[in-house]
Scaffold this active site. Sequence first.
Site, PDB file in Angstrom:
ATOM      1  N   SER A  62       0.554  -1.175  -0.127  1.00 50.14           N
ATOM      2  CA  SER A  62      -0.291  -0.144   0.051  1.00 50.14           C
ATOM      3  C   SER A  62       0.698   1.447   0.135  1.00 50.14           C
ATOM      4  O   SER A  62       0.259   2.785  -0.185  1.00 50.14           O
ATOM      5  CB  SER A  62      -1.115   0.163   1.319  1.00 50.14           C
ATOM      6  OG  SER A  62      -1.472  -0.374   0.789  1.00 50.14           O
ATOM      7  N   LYS A  65      -0.720   3.675  -2.687  1.00 55.47           N
ATOM      8  CA  LYS A  65      -1.071   4.533  -2.562  1.00 55.47           C
ATOM      9  C   LYS A  65      -0.802   6.262  -2.260  1.00 55.47           C
ATOM     10  O   LYS A  65      -1.136   6.754  -2.756  1.00 55.47           O
ATOM     11  CB  LYS A  65      -2.054   4.469  -1.745  1.00 55.47           C
ATOM     12  CG  LYS A  65      -2.338   2.634  -2.054  1.00 55.47           C
ATOM     13  CD  LYS A  65      -3.585   2.483  -0.631  1.00 55.47           C
ATOM     14  CE  LYS A  65      -3.884   0.813  -1.166  1.00 55.47           C
ATOM     15  NZ  LYS A  65      -4.421   0.373   0.141  1.00 55.47           N
ATOM     16  N   SER A 126      -5.733   3.715   4.157  1.00 52.17           N
ATOM     17  CA  SER A 126      -4.772   2.593   3.234  1.00 52.17           C
ATOM     18  C   SER A 126      -6.010   1.861   2.671  1.00 52.17           C
ATOM     19  O   SER A 126      -5.958   0.689   3.120  1.00 52.17           O
ATOM     20  CB  SER A 126      -3.878   2.139   4.302  1.00 52.17           C
ATOM     21  OG  SER A 126      -3.245   1.462   2.805  1.00 52.17           O
ATOM     22  N   GLU A 162      -5.304  -3.402  -6.149  1.00 50.61           N
ATOM     23  CA  GLU A 162      -4.925  -4.392  -5.001  1.00 50.61           C
ATOM     24  C   GLU A 162      -5.923  -4.996  -5.491  1.00 50.61           C
ATOM     25  O   GLU A 162      -5.896  -6.301  -5.108  1.00 50.61           O
ATOM     26  CB  GLU A 162      -6.281  -3.555  -4.125  1.00 50.61           C
ATOM     27  CG  GLU A 162      -5.246  -1.822  -3.460  1.00 50.61           C
ATOM     28  CD  GLU A 162      -4.554  -2.793  -2.700  1.00 50.61           C
ATOM     29  OE1 GLU A 162      -4.276  -4.075  -2.015  1.00 50.61           O
ATOM     30  OE2 GLU A 162      -3.219  -2.112  -1.947  1.00 50.61           O
TER      31      GLU A 162
END
Length: 292
Positions: A62, A65, A126, A162
């Site tokens: 993550s 991101k 997240s 994801e």
Amino acid sequence: MKKTGLIFILLSAFAFAQQSVLAKKIDRIVKGKNATVGIAVLNFDNGFSYDKNAGKKLPMQSVFKFHIAAAVLDFVDKGKLSLDRKVTLDASNLMENTWSPLRDKYSGKNAEVPLSEVLEFTVAKSDNNGCDILLQLLGGTQPVQKFMDSKGVKGFQIKYNEAEMHKDWTAQYENYTTAKSAVDVMKKFYDGKLLSKKSTDYLMKVMLSTSTGKNKLIGQLLENTPAARKTGASGKNNAGLTGAENEIAIITLPDGRHYAIAVLVSNSTETGTVNCKMISDISKTVWDYFNK
């Protein structure tokens, strides 16, 4: 030899000696751990840097991101998107069986929310669904790659979202960064070389509100230390392997100085607690070094 030359040599020798002290302390933290640990530190004020395995390409999870959010805000800066744009949330983009506070907030409802809310959930909390919604608006991962390439960000690659990483454990290894790349992009971000001032200030504020990973980089720092950060974690597979336990951040020292730090733990058979404690201990060691 001129006096200025001698002073420069002495200062360089002192800096090298101090860096060696920091390196030895960090080496003790990672010694004996069955994991690959990539570490990079960059002091924004004096240029001091430290690295260990900082050129290794390690899975981001993550952490990516941050890069995605930056690409979204570049679209905003260029007028291709607006933070006020309404995004429809429904069963088609609020997937189950994934980390998603956004889904939990709007579960069972069809909602219209501003893009800003999706971005804030994606970065500060997240959110995995939020991440893939942002990528869909961008047109996939390629625009993120192109944006980072255009800004001279090296050692970074993004190929999968994801949902795709959830389906294939090995996909995470194609979404990589080096620790050096992570601190370098943090410096570009801080210096306003990625985004407009408005977007830089906005994303900085979002990152300062991050609520995940409190047991990692900020775990042993002074309470309320300003830390603009992004976490990442893979969890363990059936063989007990952690693909990634990561965090990158811009830390503000009590005297107002700033530094970037990236700690990427990969292919670890240690427990989650040990992995996070490693990150926390490294962070505290760096903090203490800058606060001497």
